[in-house]
Design an enzyme around this catalytic site. Sequence first.
Site, PDB file in Angstrom:
ATOM      1  N   LYS A 116       0.795  -1.225   0.000  1.00 40.07           N
ATOM      2  CA  LYS A 116       0.000   0.000   0.000  1.00 40.07           C
ATOM      3  C   LYS A 116       0.831   1.280   0.000  1.00 40.07           C
ATOM      4  CE  LYS A 116      -3.885  -2.241   2.283  1.00 40.07           C
ATOM      5  NZ  LYS A 116      -4.767  -2.274   3.457  1.00 40.07           N
ATOM      6  N   GLU A 199      -3.050   6.778   8.187  1.00 38.77           N
ATOM      7  CA  GLU A 199      -3.740   7.711   7.300  1.00 38.77           C
ATOM      8  C   GLU A 199      -4.696   8.591   8.095  1.00 38.77           C
ATOM      9  OE1 GLU A 199      -4.331   5.508   2.964  1.00 38.77           O
ATOM     10  OE2 GLU A 199      -5.975   5.550   4.406  1.00 38.77           O
ATOM     11  N   HIS A 234     -14.597  -2.839   8.576  1.00 35.57           N
ATOM     12  CA  HIS A 234     -13.790  -2.561   7.384  1.00 35.57           C
ATOM     13  C   HIS A 234     -13.822  -3.704   6.372  1.00 35.57           C
ATOM     14  CE1 HIS A 234     -12.397   0.623   9.949  1.00 35.57           C
ATOM     15  NE2 HIS A 234     -11.841  -0.229  10.780  1.00 35.57           N
ATOM     16  N   ARG A 291      -5.563  -8.338  -8.128  1.00 38.87           N
ATOM     17  CA  ARG A 291      -6.186  -9.656  -8.267  1.00 38.87           C
ATOM     18  C   ARG A 291      -7.639  -9.479  -8.678  1.00 38.87           C
ATOM     19  NH1 ARG A 291      -9.412  -9.180  -3.890  1.00 38.87           N
ATOM     20  NH2 ARG A 291      -8.560  -8.213  -2.002  1.00 38.87           N
TER      21      ARG A 291
END
Length: 515
Positions: A116, A199, A234, A291
């Site tokens: 990420k 973040e 999430h 993917r």
Amino acid sequence: MFKKILVANRGEIAVRVMRACREMEIASVAVYSAADRAALHVLRADEACFIGPANASESYLNSGRILEAARVCGADAIHPGYGFLSENADFAEACADAGIKFIGPGAPAMRRMGFKTSARQAMAKIGVPHVPGSSANLTLDAARSEAARVGYPVMLKAAAGGGGKGMRRVDCEADLESAYRVARSEAARAFNNDEVYLEKLIVNPRHIEIQLLADDHGHVVYLGERECSLQRRHQKVMEESPSTFIDEPLRKRMGEMAVAAARATGYVNAGTIEFLVDASRNPYFLEMNTRLQVEHPVTELVTGLDLVQLQIRVAAGEALPFNQEDVELRGHAMECRIYAEDPRNNYYPSPGVITSLQNPGGPGIREDSGIYEGWRVPVEYDPLLSKLIAYGENREVAMARLRRALDEYYVGGIKTNLALFGQILRNEEFIAGRMHTGLLDEIIAGDKKASSGEQGIQEKLAAVAAAILYHRQGGNPDANGARVAAMSGCSPSAPPEMQSELSRWKAAARQEGLR
């Protein structure tokens, strides 16, 4: 074209890939652990290879055993599905070294976009906006500094994975240290990599993703968007396409960002760029899934394309048979992820034998399933059982068909989350298309409150009815009152007739429930 494909996965996605192989007249090979000897994907395959114990680290995550199975059975390609080794660049590289085609992106692109923080850096270079935050390999002291810089609330995230694993919301500095340690520990267990990053948390955004396809001939196209805002912990629970929030100019803008990302990183095959979109319709790059995704069927239904077959054809060196201008979104599709979990026990997994099964059907209904009646749901793996997808000419028709299909769907012997989707489809905000990533938590909390209130009202009504009956009968005590109270849960100090009437009322309710 490939002659034989080994599917390095299990459950409904393995069955889905095998169906594509069958239509393309390609032999399929299943791999299975000790817990999956009788699994549906094993029964559906042309061949099957045992790869180890139930523990995923010794079977589905053991790249050496999977490559050996491919060598023994003579497979010339491996499809990883999603999860397990699907985003493992080392495995993709090992496949290439072994002369076996990995049906997915190459290892270099996967390393750039599958991790990420490096993906965020790559997007920053080409001007794609991303959520403010840190780099990977974040220390606790650096996390404190970064959180102070961007401002609370913040989100800690595993650098090497997805699916909600290794993610923790932090609302204040006092909670940061414990959340940091838990996130790292969970990331290490899930991805064998404990690196996390931080973040700025965008409160209640839309989670919108763009599906893309790229071939070895320089063609890259985007296939519209998927609305993935309904999430619990999430983890996506329900998806749809197209989004009620995205208009054509924003769709084009986000699609072009996704295409630019693929071109800049040399990405080939199917992939998804995920965005958070705020209330002002500003998109922020979140991550790339290198993917096929769980929710790919909704894109297939609104585009009329078979993404798995296209993955296979691209991996075999074929060019995409269409251009961007050929892509047209028609109708509306919704997908429910059906899990073996107990809604009354905080959605805890519910393994066990499926004693009875009634599958939904009819116009506009598709079910991608990995289960059958009599099969034992194992405790060792993700509890996803199937995906129920509804399609209609518009959102209202798709919702009506989904409601009907959910009424038809029954899984006996285990707990499932089927009732949750009924709650969602009755929610006014969802019906109006006003979604955000916190909506599902609000729906669940509201249902718990309503259930508690309803139960209290029912008990009060029963008590009133029992009291009226008690006084009508002259207040004569019941010699068996204490025994009845013990059976019904009533206080022995209550009038005996009330105790007896409450017991009968509860027994009748239980009988009706069983009926």
